[in-house]
Design an enzyme around this catalytic site. Structure first.
Site, PDB file in Angstrom:
ATOM      1  N   GLY A  99       0.816  -1.211   0.000  1.00 25.54           N
ATOM      2  CA  GLY A  99       0.000   0.000   0.000  1.00 25.54           C
ATOM      3  C   GLY A  99       0.852   1.264   0.000  1.00 25.54           C
ATOM      4  O   GLY A  99       0.612   2.197  -0.781  1.00 25.54           O
ATOM      5  N   ARG A 140       0.340 -15.171   6.087  1.00 18.99           N
ATOM      6  CA  ARG A 140       0.134 -16.468   6.743  1.00 18.99           C
ATOM      7  C   ARG A 140       1.084 -16.600   7.924  1.00 18.99           C
ATOM      8  O   ARG A 140       2.276 -16.325   7.820  1.00 18.99           O
ATOM      9  CB  ARG A 140       0.414 -17.580   5.725  1.00 18.99           C
ATOM     10  CG  ARG A 140      -0.112 -18.903   6.171  1.00 18.99           C
ATOM     11  CD  ARG A 140      -0.399 -19.749   4.940  1.00 18.99           C
ATOM     12  NE  ARG A 140       0.070 -21.096   5.099  1.00 18.99           N
ATOM     13  CZ  ARG A 140       0.349 -21.898   4.090  1.00 18.99           C
ATOM     14  NH1 ARG A 140       0.258 -21.463   2.860  1.00 18.99           N
ATOM     15  NH2 ARG A 140       0.730 -23.117   4.318  1.00 18.99           N
ATOM     16  N   ARG A 146      -3.959 -22.713   4.796  1.00 16.62           N
ATOM     17  CA  ARG A 146      -4.300 -21.835   3.679  1.00 16.62           C
ATOM     18  C   ARG A 146      -5.759 -21.381   3.762  1.00 16.62           C
ATOM     19  O   ARG A 146      -6.095 -20.247   3.456  1.00 16.62           O
ATOM     20  CB  ARG A 146      -4.110 -22.591   2.364  1.00 16.62           C
ATOM     21  CG  ARG A 146      -2.834 -22.271   1.670  1.00 16.62           C
ATOM     22  CD  ARG A 146      -2.683 -23.111   0.418  1.00 16.62           C
ATOM     23  NE  ARG A 146      -1.268 -23.300   0.125  1.00 16.62           N
ATOM     24  CZ  ARG A 146      -0.532 -22.448  -0.570  1.00 16.62           C
ATOM     25  NH1 ARG A 146      -1.062 -21.366  -1.064  1.00 16.62           N
ATOM     26  NH2 ARG A 146       0.738 -22.668  -0.799  1.00 16.62           N
ATOM     27  N   THR A 180      -4.927  -8.055  -2.411  1.00 16.59           N
ATOM     28  CA  THR A 180      -4.831  -9.024  -1.313  1.00 16.59           C
ATOM     29  C   THR A 180      -4.921 -10.470  -1.814  1.00 16.59           C
ATOM     30  O   THR A 180      -5.738 -10.789  -2.669  1.00 16.59           O
ATOM     31  CB  THR A 180      -5.990  -8.769  -0.309  1.00 16.59           C
ATOM     32  OG1 THR A 180      -5.967  -7.392   0.081  1.00 16.59           O
ATOM     33  CG2 THR A 180      -5.865  -9.654   0.927  1.00 16.59           C
ATOM     34  N   ASN A 181      -4.092 -11.310  -1.242  1.00 16.61           N
ATOM     35  CA  ASN A 181      -4.099 -12.745  -1.584  1.00 16.61           C
ATOM     36  C   ASN A 181      -5.071 -13.544  -0.740  1.00 16.61           C
ATOM     37  O   ASN A 181      -5.344 -13.140   0.388  1.00 16.61           O
ATOM     38  CB  ASN A 181      -2.680 -13.314  -1.377  1.00 16.61           C
ATOM     39  CG  ASN A 181      -1.832 -13.145  -2.622  1.00 16.61           C
ATOM     40  OD1 ASN A 181      -2.329 -13.204  -3.734  1.00 16.61           O
ATOM     41  ND2 ASN A 181      -0.538 -12.954  -2.415  1.00 16.61           N
ATOM     42  N   ARG A 192       7.938 -10.088 -13.944  1.00 16.91           N
ATOM     43  CA  ARG A 192       8.982 -11.004 -13.452  1.00 16.91           C
ATOM     44  C   ARG A 192       9.515 -11.873 -14.594  1.00 16.91           C
ATOM     45  O   ARG A 192      10.725 -12.004 -14.778  1.00 16.91           O
ATOM     46  CB  ARG A 192       8.416 -11.899 -12.336  1.00 16.91           C
ATOM     47  CG  ARG A 192       8.297 -11.178 -11.009  1.00 16.91           C
ATOM     48  CD  ARG A 192       7.763 -12.092  -9.918  1.00 16.91           C
ATOM     49  NE  ARG A 192       7.777 -11.385  -8.637  1.00 16.91           N
ATOM     50  CZ  ARG A 192       6.898 -11.582  -7.666  1.00 16.91           C
ATOM     51  NH1 ARG A 192       5.928 -12.467  -7.818  1.00 16.91           N
ATOM     52  NH2 ARG A 192       6.992 -10.912  -6.538  1.00 16.91           N
ATOM     53  N   HIS A 217      -3.097 -16.391  -9.741  1.00 21.98           N
ATOM     54  CA  HIS A 217      -1.840 -15.936  -9.164  1.00 21.98           C
ATOM     55  C   HIS A 217      -1.397 -17.003  -8.179  1.00 21.98           C
ATOM     56  O   HIS A 217      -1.948 -17.138  -7.106  1.00 21.98           O
ATOM     57  CB  HIS A 217      -2.091 -14.606  -8.450  1.00 21.98           C
ATOM     58  CG  HIS A 217      -0.854 -13.994  -7.880  1.00 21.98           C
ATOM     59  ND1 HIS A 217       0.279 -13.782  -8.629  1.00 21.98           N
ATOM     60  CD2 HIS A 217      -0.576 -13.532  -6.644  1.00 21.98           C
ATOM     61  CE1 HIS A 217       1.193 -13.214  -7.860  1.00 21.98           C
ATOM     62  NE2 HIS A 217       0.704 -13.053  -6.664  1.00 21.98           N
TER      63      HIS A 217
HETATM   64  O1  TXD Z   1       0.402  -9.957  -6.988  1.00 21.88           O
HETATM   65  C1  TXD Z   1      -0.224  -9.764  -5.981  1.00 21.88           C
HETATM   66  N1  TXD Z   1      -1.532  -9.662  -6.025  1.00 21.88           N
HETATM   67  C2  TXD Z   1       0.448  -9.630  -4.674  1.00 21.88           C
HETATM   68  C3  TXD Z   1      -0.369  -9.772  -3.497  1.00 21.88           C
HETATM   69  C4  TXD Z   1       1.762  -9.120  -4.562  1.00 21.88           C
HETATM   70  C5  TXD Z   1       2.277  -8.774  -3.347  1.00 21.88           C
HETATM   71  C6  TXD Z   1       1.518  -8.873  -2.123  1.00 21.88           C
HETATM   72  N2  TXD Z   1       0.292  -9.581  -2.252  1.00 21.88           N
HETATM   73  C7  TXD Z   1      -0.652  -9.560  -1.138  1.00 21.88           C
HETATM   74  O2  TXD Z   1      -1.029  -8.226  -0.831  1.00 21.88           O
HETATM   75  C8  TXD Z   1      -0.124 -10.104   0.158  1.00 21.88           C
HETATM   76  O3  TXD Z   1      -0.149 -11.505   0.175  1.00 21.88           O
HETATM   77  C9  TXD Z   1      -1.113  -9.497   1.135  1.00 21.88           C
HETATM   78  O4  TXD Z   1      -2.321 -10.235   1.137  1.00 21.88           O
HETATM   79  C10 TXD Z   1      -1.377  -8.110   0.536  1.00 21.88           C
HETATM   80  C11 TXD Z   1      -0.629  -6.981   1.181  1.00 21.88           C
HETATM   81  O5  TXD Z   1       0.736  -7.251   1.177  1.00 21.88           O
HETATM   82  P1  TXD Z   1       1.765  -6.333   2.038  1.00 21.88           P
HETATM   83  O6  TXD Z   1       3.118  -6.833   1.798  1.00 21.88           O
HETATM   84  O7  TXD Z   1       1.466  -4.902   1.822  1.00 21.88           O
HETATM   85  O8  TXD Z   1       1.305  -6.719   3.521  1.00 21.88           O
HETATM   86  P2  TXD Z   1       1.498  -5.874   4.857  1.00 21.88           P
HETATM   87  O9  TXD Z   1       2.737  -5.052   4.785  1.00 21.88           O
HETATM   88  O10 TXD Z   1       1.320  -6.834   5.967  1.00 21.88           O
HETATM   89  O11 TXD Z   1       0.255  -4.856   4.837  1.00 21.88           O
HETATM   90  C12 TXD Z   1      -1.058  -5.221   5.035  1.00 21.88           C
HETATM   91  C13 TXD Z   1      -1.732  -4.084   5.760  1.00 21.88           C
HETATM   92  C14 TXD Z   1      -1.219  -3.866   7.196  1.00 21.88           C
HETATM   93  O12 TXD Z   1      -0.744  -2.550   7.350  1.00 21.88           O
HETATM   94  C15 TXD Z   1      -2.455  -4.117   8.054  1.00 21.88           C
HETATM   95  O13 TXD Z   1      -2.493  -3.300   9.221  1.00 21.88           O
HETATM   96  C16 TXD Z   1      -3.556  -3.763   7.085  1.00 21.88           C
HETATM   97  O14 TXD Z   1      -3.150  -4.336   5.853  1.00 21.88           O
HETATM   98  N3  TXD Z   1      -4.889  -4.242   7.477  1.00 21.88           N
HETATM   99  C17 TXD Z   1      -6.011  -3.511   7.280  1.00 21.88           C
HETATM  100  N4  TXD Z   1      -6.191  -2.302   6.723  1.00 21.88           N
HETATM  101  C18 TXD Z   1      -7.454  -1.821   6.677  1.00 21.88           C
HETATM  102  N5  TXD Z   1      -8.518  -2.509   7.136  1.00 21.88           N
HETATM  103  C19 TXD Z   1      -8.374  -3.732   7.698  1.00 21.88           C
HETATM  104  N6  TXD Z   1      -9.445  -4.404   8.142  1.00 21.88           N
HETATM  105  C20 TXD Z   1      -7.073  -4.277   7.786  1.00 21.88           C
HETATM  106  N7  TXD Z   1      -6.567  -5.443   8.269  1.00 21.88           N
HETATM  107  C21 TXD Z   1      -5.241  -5.408   8.066  1.00 21.88           C
END
Ligand code: TXD
Length: 313
Positions: A15, A83, A89, A120-121, A152, A176
């Site tokens: 983000g 995870r 999973r 999100t995954n 990639r 994905h």
């Molecule tokens: O190709 C793709 N689609 C992907 C997907 C490539 C990279 C990352 N991918 C997935 O994106 C990864 O498996 C995660 O499911 C998401 C986000 O990855 P990121 O690396 O940014 O994870 P972080 O750093 O843990 O950030 C997630 C944030 C964290 O700040 C939490 O506090 C927040 O999500 N979070 C929320 N925000 C708002 N509202 C709610 N409910 C909430 N819950 C958690």
């Protein structure tokens, strides 16, 4: 002309990277939304303070309140958890489904005209869920994965051939994850298919490295997953939406029979413009490619089944 607004839900690694790149490319005013108190505000202010030195005319902000979605032209959903040890999973899927569902409900209520880009995954399942929960036209809900998987693949090809990365255009379809489908026939260096430039064994090796691309970074980082290339990939899609670039990119779309797949979300080539997913391009696939894509769709349907069992759908 009014500047566009992007809301990024989840101010974590992806983000925040998305927000930074939106700033650097002057794409839109951006607000980060996250549940962690103060964090999105802190990152938003930090980003905003870089706008004078970077000479960028966009506003950056952060909030713990979903009310900040109001007026957004595009909402990027990156919120979720990674995870944890011992977590299955399916449990991860259910946890992230809860988060994405809540975010999508807020989008429906507060930004009813926005495009939604899901990150999100598990990506394809979460994109399907966001589509169902918002009730938006399928043209307005898309998932980012194919751009990342393709960049990639393109990078690996560029290193193998020692050619400029920008001259390689790759195409990776499907879900994905382990079942993604790299398409060497449609992967080119300045128009030359890589099948004319590389042997089958090398291509197979690069395709496999692409499938394992996320895991390779996770293993190196030890904590968290990739975010620079994912951030760039999201911004490519957001730019095409807001600037009506009509780029042809691989992205996760809700299919309604395309590729012989009804009612599923899957990575396919799409034209992205002011109308959202304006067109889905149906490639003529070989039998093997078709089978691989179908296997990918079935894997996504397994995830959808879990969502149904746990009453998210
Ligand atoms: O190709 C793709 N689609 C992907 C997907 C490539 C990279 C990352 N991918 C997935 O994106 C990864 O498996 C995660 O499911 C998401 C986000 O990855 P990121 O690396 O940014 O994870 P972080 O750093 O843990 O950030 C997630 C944030 C964290 O700040 C939490 O506090 C927040 O999500 N979070 C929320 N925000 C708002 N509202 C709610 N409910 C909430 N819950 C958690």
């Amino acid at each position: 002309m009014k500047r566009a607004k992007v809301a990024v839900v989840g101010a974590g690694n992806v983000g925040a990277t998305v927000a930074h790149q939106l700033l650097m490319h002057e794409v839109a005013d951006t607000v980060l939304i996250d549940v962690v108190e103060g964090m999105p505000q802190g990152k938003g202010l930090d980003l905003a303070e870089s706008t004078p030195v970077e000479a960028r005319s966009v506003l950056m902000d952060g909030s713990n309140d979903y009310g900040a979605l109001a007026g957004a032209d595009v909402v990027v959903i990156t919120a979720g958890i990674a995870r944890k040890p011992g977590m299955s999973r399916d449990d991860l899927l259910a946890t992230n489904a809860g988060i994405v569902k809540a975010a999508a409900e807020h989008v429906k209520a507060k930004a009813p005209n926005a495009f939604v880009v899901v990150v999100t995954n598990p990506l394809d399942v979460m994109t399907y869920l966001a589509w169902k929960v918002t009730g938006f036209d399928r043209k307005r809900v898309l998932g980012m994965a194919g751009v990342l998987d393709s960049t990639r693949f393109a990078y690996f090809v560029s290193r193998e051939l020692n050619v400029a990365a920008r001259d390689v255009q790759a195409m990776v379809l499907g879900g994905h994850g382990d079942t993604m489908v790299p398409l060497p026939r449609y992967t080119t260096v300045s128009g030359i298919p890589i099948t004319d430039l590389l042997g089958a064994e090398v291509i197979a090796k690069l395709s496999q490295r692409t499938r394992d691309g996320g895991a390779e970074i996770v293993a190196l980082l030890k904590q968290g997953s990739a975010f620079y290339a994912p951030g760039s990939s999201v911004v490519a899609m957001v730019k095409s939406l807001l600037r009506d670039e009509k780029r042809l990119l691989p992205g996760a779309a809700i299919l309604a029979g395309e590729y012989g797949e009804p009612d599923v979300c899957l990575g396919v080539p799409m034209v992205i413009g002011e109308g959202g997913v304006e067109r889905i391009i149906e490639l003529k696939l070989g039998a093997e490619e078709k089978a691989a894509l179908h296997k990918s769709a079935e894997a996504v349907r397994d995830g959808m089944k879990v969502l149904k069992e746990r009453q998210f759908l």
